[in-house]
Design a protein around this motif. Structure first.
Motif, PDB file in Angstrom:
ATOM      1  N   MET A  24       0.834  -1.201   0.000  1.00  0.00           N
ATOM      2  CA  MET A  24       0.000   0.000   0.000  1.00  0.00           C
ATOM      3  C   MET A  24       0.872   1.255   0.000  1.00  0.00           C
ATOM      4  N   LYS A  25       1.984   1.205   0.722  1.00  0.00           N
ATOM      5  CA  LYS A  25       2.894   2.338   0.752  1.00  0.00           C
ATOM      6  C   LYS A  25       3.514   2.543  -0.628  1.00  0.00           C
ATOM      7  N   GLU A  26       3.908   1.469  -1.283  1.00  0.00           N
ATOM      8  CA  GLU A  26       4.486   1.576  -2.618  1.00  0.00           C
ATOM      9  C   GLU A  26       3.450   2.057  -3.630  1.00  0.00           C
ATOM     10  N   LEU A  32       1.111   9.030  -5.932  1.00  0.00           N
ATOM     11  CA  LEU A  32       1.530  10.396  -5.615  1.00  0.00           C
ATOM     12  C   LEU A  32       2.411  10.954  -6.721  1.00  0.00           C
ATOM     13  N   LEU A  33       3.371  10.167  -7.181  1.00  0.00           N
ATOM     14  CA  LEU A  33       4.246  10.630  -8.256  1.00  0.00           C
ATOM     15  C   LEU A  33       3.490  10.843  -9.564  1.00  0.00           C
ATOM     16  N   LEU A  76      -0.926  10.354  -1.570  1.00  0.00           N
ATOM     17  CA  LEU A  76      -0.329  10.870  -0.340  1.00  0.00           C
ATOM     18  C   LEU A  76      -0.909  10.166   0.887  1.00  0.00           C
ATOM     19  N   VAL A  77      -2.206   9.971   0.893  1.00  0.00           N
ATOM     20  CA  VAL A  77      -2.853   9.301   2.029  1.00  0.00           C
ATOM     21  C   VAL A  77      -2.381   7.850   2.136  1.00  0.00           C
ATOM     22  N   LEU A  78      -2.346   7.132   1.013  1.00  0.00           N
ATOM     23  CA  LEU A  78      -1.891   5.738   1.049  1.00  0.00           C
ATOM     24  C   LEU A  78      -0.431   5.647   1.455  1.00  0.00           C
ATOM     25  N   TRP A  79       0.382   6.577   1.007  1.00  0.00           N
ATOM     26  CA  TRP A  79       1.799   6.562   1.349  1.00  0.00           C
ATOM     27  C   TRP A  79       2.015   6.824   2.836  1.00  0.00           C
TER      28      TRP A  79
END
Length: 86
Positions: A24-26, A32-33, A76-79
């Protein structure tokens, strides 16, 4: 196969997040990118039409900016949430 109880051993403590949340972070960083790139590209050269952004522009300018901003915000939220420990 990997035993789930073996993840609690000290040699696995170097992980910064549980294995469930790392993808999820990836994914969040990727979104985001992509969102930031899609926000910046039309500002750099507004006369150039990018193939991968044309489907967004078909919805109209206001909706296109909302989609781009939403993708960046979701990323952004997932990161941010994807890397937290329980």
């Amino acid at each position: 196969l990997l035993d789930p109880d073996s993840l609690l051993r000290p040699e696995w403590q170097f992980l910064t997040c549980p294995l469930i949340f790392c993808p999820m972070k990836e994914l969040g960083l990727f979104l985001l990118l992509v969102g930031l790139i899609s926000l910046v590209l039309p500002l750099i050269n507004p006369n150039l039409h990018y193939v991968f952004l044309q489907w967004i522009d078909k919805w109209g300018p206001n909706v296109a900016w909302a989609i781009r901003g939403g993708i960046a915000l979701l990323g952004l939220v997932l990161w941010r949430v994807g890397g937290r420990r329980e």
